[in-house]
Enzyme design. Sequence first.
Site, PDB file in Angstrom:
ATOM      1  CG  ASN A  46      -0.183  -7.496 -27.008  1.00 62.85           C
ATOM      2  OD1 ASN A  46      -0.161  -8.389 -26.172  1.00 62.85           O
ATOM      3  ND2 ASN A  46       0.901  -7.013 -27.571  1.00 62.85           N
ATOM      4  N   GLY A  52      -7.769   0.614 -19.993  1.00 66.31           N
ATOM      5  CA  GLY A  52      -8.264   1.961 -19.759  1.00 66.31           C
ATOM      6  C   GLY A  52      -9.409   2.361 -20.653  1.00 66.31           C
ATOM      7  N   GLY A  53      -9.256   2.179 -21.960  1.00 66.58           N
ATOM      8  CA  GLY A  53     -10.345   2.526 -22.845  1.00 66.58           C
ATOM      9  C   GLY A  53      -9.884   2.968 -24.211  1.00 66.58           C
ATOM     10  CD  GLU A 121      -6.839   6.176 -20.108  1.00 64.37           C
ATOM     11  OE1 GLU A 121      -5.983   6.209 -21.010  1.00 64.37           O
ATOM     12  OE2 GLU A 121      -7.551   5.180 -19.886  1.00 64.37           O
ATOM     13  CG  ASP A 217       5.694 -13.301 -35.203  1.00 64.38           C
ATOM     14  OD1 ASP A 217       6.872 -13.475 -34.829  1.00 64.38           O
ATOM     15  OD2 ASP A 217       4.715 -13.764 -34.609  1.00 64.38           O
ATOM     16  CG  HIS A 238       1.898   1.199 -18.989  1.00 61.52           C
ATOM     17  ND1 HIS A 238       1.657   1.466 -17.656  1.00 61.52           N
ATOM     18  CD2 HIS A 238       0.787   1.583 -19.654  1.00 61.52           C
ATOM     19  CE1 HIS A 238       0.451   1.987 -17.536  1.00 61.52           C
ATOM     20  NE2 HIS A 238      -0.101   2.070 -18.737  1.00 61.52           N
ATOM     21  NE  ARG A 285       0.270   5.058 -21.252  1.00 57.54           N
ATOM     22  CZ  ARG A 285      -0.455   4.223 -21.960  1.00 57.54           C
ATOM     23  NH1 ARG A 285       0.080   3.647 -23.035  1.00 57.54           N
ATOM     24  NH2 ARG A 285      -1.705   3.954 -21.634  1.00 57.54           N
ATOM     25  CD  GLU A 370       1.863  -2.483 -30.190  1.00 58.60           C
ATOM     26  OE1 GLU A 370       2.901  -2.326 -29.514  1.00 58.60           O
ATOM     27  OE2 GLU A 370       0.916  -3.214 -29.797  1.00 58.60           O
ATOM     28  NE  ARG A 381      -0.131   3.372 -27.172  1.00 63.50           N
ATOM     29  CZ  ARG A 381      -0.931   3.124 -26.132  1.00 63.50           C
ATOM     30  NH1 ARG A 381      -2.056   3.792 -25.984  1.00 63.50           N
ATOM     31  NH2 ARG A 381      -0.591   2.216 -25.247  1.00 63.50           N
TER      32      ARG A 381
END
Length: 544
Positions: A46, A52-53, A121, A217, A238, A285, A370, A381
């Site tokens: 991922n 975005g950055g 952002e 996992d 998102h 978000r 993550e 987040r």
Amino acid sequence: MKYSKYSAVIIGSGISGLYLAHKLAKSKNNKDGVLVITKSEVNECNSRLAQGGIVAVMPDVNKADSISSHVFDTVKAGAGLNDFNAVKYVSEYSALAIRGLINAGVKFDKKEDGSFDFALEAAHSLPRILHTKDKTGESIENALIDKVNKAKEVEIYENTMAVDLLVDKYNAVKGVITFNEREGEFEAVLTNAVIIATGGIGQLYKYSTSRPVATGDGIYLAKKAGAEIEDMEFVQFHPTALSVKNVVTMPLVSEAVRGEGAKLVNKKGERFILKYDKRAELAPRDVVARAIYDELKQTNEDFVYLDITDIGVEKFKTRFPSITAYCEEFGIDLNQKLIPVSPAAHYLMGGIKVNLDFETNIKNLYAIGECARTGLHGANRLASNSLLECVVSAMGLYDNLSYQDLTAPKNYDEKIKNTISMYQESDPNYIEDPDIIKNKIKDIMWNYAGILRSETLLKKGLFELEEIKKTIGDKKVFSDFNSYEIRNMLGVAEIIINSAIERRTSVGAHFRFDTYANDEKKAENKGNIENEIPVKWFYSERLR
């Protein structure tokens, strides 16, 4: 069964895992080498999808910024449920992390005068996001892959899955059982440092921006070994994934697109976001995702649009080449200046509980990235904090491991011997129709543990997961990745739903419309009332 030993075993090949491998490669106490395990190719993760950055708190060159400002923005976005010490820790090490990436070969975009091009952002007080076009994750990942491939101290097992942890009678991890599907072979890998860096759980949901490998996992393995798991109800959706059909991974349309000036409009061309929140497209978000979700419910449509008129098509193509390529791939004409988007599961704020040395409650077991619950994100987040956490946590864990004895264990006790014997002596099984079962799990999670939740829906989800488990039985050793993934998906899905049931209040990315409705005395529970929720119920000041 094969046997091997290493100073450290890293499960996962995203940015956090690779950065740690890169650092450990030259460590003095790395006598037995470092093993990186990835169930696909090393670049299938991922991390490389992050467009975005990365947050760069660099007051020395970005004069308007400060650690206190970034901490404030992070805690505000996280609804105050963050661990303040974790937020401060990550923010303080941000500049060092950025310089470490630059030293590793990452080239961030700069302005014509040679200064960093900081972007804005959502929910950030000011521009502080460094990027490489809209391929930031990919550029970081590629730089680290290059470093790790050149390090003779690091070995990479591709197409290999970690299927069990070796835990002794003293509750200490002493290794891992791996399975190579192509060779059909198990391996017992002995080590005194197992680092889980397997990423998130996006593929538990029908609509997701995650790669196919993101099936939870590492979280399942940690839970099975007795590690504490926390805040699993906080799944971030998102708001703007590219709305295309029949794909496993929905392409992300970065937050930065809205930061550059794109507006959200419905199919009538109406800008609807202001009726939900005065912060409009740059609201957090969870707010934007619920706003779009509600708009789609009201209009009975599958998507809304991002109107890029204010950006301009040519500037958009230059600034966002990856998104441009996705649009071309799926036949979306950017000259129309409208990009179809809808919400999708994106990021897990919870996970394996660790302290600021990135240790779990199980000796020799660590978690970064993550899959780890550091407390940085709280209930929601802040944009682009994820890549920063990956690098800072890898740096911090490297410092911790530098003081540890990483000599691989030479023997193991009866408990571990029994675990190894199970994989040696059992006839491997497989789960029939794995794709059908995976899709059932994804439907259950989207419908009953998605953007809007209630106890009724969540319990229905638990019931349906239990029905799936009954059809599988109690098999433990399997002959294919799909079967292990289904085992892991079912286990993690149950954790998410149970966590969502336990937290009755709505906060951040977790929204319980049943309890909120009762608190406001706005409605009676008449079964599934999801479609009847007034907009103001979940966009009031109480939730900010």
